[in-house]
Design an enzyme around this catalytic site. Structure first.
Site, mmCIF file in Angstrom:
data_model
loop_
_atom_site.group_PDB
_atom_site.id
_atom_site.type_symbol
_atom_site.label_atom_id
_atom_site.label_comp_id
_atom_site.label_asym_id
_atom_site.label_seq_id
_atom_site.Cartn_x
_atom_site.Cartn_y
_atom_site.Cartn_z
ATOM 1 N N ASP A 1 0.827 -1.219 0.000
ATOM 2 C CA ASP A 1 0.000 0.000 0.000
ATOM 3 C C ASP A 1 0.855 1.260 0.000
ATOM 4 O O ASP A 1 0.657 2.169 0.808
ATOM 5 C CB ASP A 1 -0.937 0.013 1.217
ATOM 6 C CG ASP A 1 -1.631 -1.315 1.443
ATOM 7 O OD1 ASP A 1 -2.040 -1.943 0.453
ATOM 8 O OD2 ASP A 1 -1.769 -1.724 2.613
ATOM 9 N N GLU B 1 -11.188 -0.741 -3.881
ATOM 10 C CA GLU B 1 -10.467 -0.138 -2.755
ATOM 11 C C GLU B 1 -9.213 0.553 -3.266
ATOM 12 O O GLU B 1 -8.937 0.585 -4.464
ATOM 13 C CB GLU B 1 -10.117 -1.207 -1.708
ATOM 14 C CG GLU B 1 -9.125 -2.259 -2.201
ATOM 15 C CD GLU B 1 -8.818 -3.326 -1.165
ATOM 16 O OE1 GLU B 1 -9.591 -3.464 -0.194
ATOM 17 O OE2 GLU B 1 -7.803 -4.031 -1.339
#
Length: 318
Positions: A16, A196
């Site tokens: 991420d 997402e």
């Protein structure tokens, strides 16, 4: 044509990833750590230098309560003269009704140096639905401040959708959220139905949002939304969705599940896709607890219609 090459992987065991290019001439890097227990920042005067820059831990999870487990997907932003970190956290690592219990939180630092400055907890970013929510990002457009994130709506099938709202300050929503996308296409629903990890970028006369879809294994991939520069971006009908993913697993290069992208530019002004991917598919147990989603960088270009051309994830360096 873009030709800058960066070590691949760029930073190991950092998922991420998010890079902030600041006005002080430095690059700042933040990402999920495999232990999911802390927030750390690294800084470098060059983009490539982030790979070897020493990380500074600026916050650790609480011993109990809503910020005590699974610290996920932090992003560092500089807004109105202060530093902010958006991140998701859960009260425990227990899954309830098929989902973790993450909510979104904010830290603020009013000092010039986010590595040595004092960070304050500004609390949770509250949304109208109290449900699983994560992967928040911030961007400014047309003089307004926007919050973009992923959240579960119990009335909609799937794990998470993408939402957008204007902000009154960096930790408070000003307008009602609008849903920009939900997992509905085949490649968005492999393993899990997921939208997402949104990221925003503006280029010429268009606005773009990349996002990640499907389970976090080799099915993970990047999709794309776009709108015209002068569109009402809070009107979901103004956003168009690519019917195919724009960045996917490349088995020949042994790059699996590329996703959770962000964007930066290098010193030459080239556009850089920042993302994570694994170099194998043999995962034992929950993919979330496999630490080898490595941060990677890739230059990309734009076609004559002004759309991004990401290509394919390149192989690891020999």
């Amino acid at each position: 044509m873009s030709n800058s090459h960066y070590p691949n992987p760029f930073i190991t065991q950092r998922a991420d990833p998010h890079i902030w290019q600041h006005t002080d001439g430095h690059y700042y890097f933040i990402a999920s750590v495999p232990e999911y227990d802390r927030l750390e920042i690294r800084r470098s005067p060059t983009l490539e230098g982030l790979a070897t820059a020493r990380p500074r831990v600026i916050w650790r999870k609480h011993a109990s309560g809503p910020m005590s487990a699974l610290i996920w997907a932090p992003e560092l932003h500089f807004i109105n003269g202060n530093w902010y970190i958006y991140f998701a956290a859960a009260p425990s690592d227990k899954i309830i009704k098929g989902l973790f219990q993450h909510r979104m939180f904010v830290l603020e630092c009013s000092d010039a140096d986010p590595l040595s400055g004092k960070w304050q907890e500004k609390g949770r970013v509250k949304t109208p639905i109290d449900s699983f929510s994560l992967d928040a990002t911030h961007f400014s457009h047309d003089g307004k401040s926007y919050y973009l994130w992923a959240q579960k709506d119990p009335a909609i099938e799937g794990n998470s959708n993408l939402y957008l709202a204007e902000m009154s300050n960096p930790w408070t929503l000003k307008t009602a959220p609008v849903m920009l996308s939900k997992p509905e296409l085949e490649w968005e629903t492999r393993g899990f139905s997921v939208n997402e990890g949104p990221a925003f970028i503006c280029h010429d006369d268009k606005l773009f949002i990349t996002y990640s879809a499907s389970a976090t294994d080799e099915n993970y991939c990047i999709g794309l939304l776009w709108a015209d520069l002068f569109a009402d971006i809070t009107d979901p009908t103004q956003w168009h969705k690519s019917q195919t993913p724009v960045f996917t697993t490349q088995a020949d290069n042994r790059q699996f599940g590329p996703g959770h992208s962000s964007f930066t530019q290098n010193e030459n002004g080239e556009d850089i896709l920042v993302y994570h991917a694994r170099n194998y598919t043999e995962i034992h147990g929950d993919p979330l607890y496999d630490p080898n989603r490595h941060t990677r960088l890739k230059t990309f270009t734009w076609d004559k219609e002004g759309m991004p051309v990401f290509g394919e994830p390149p192989a690891d360096d020999a």
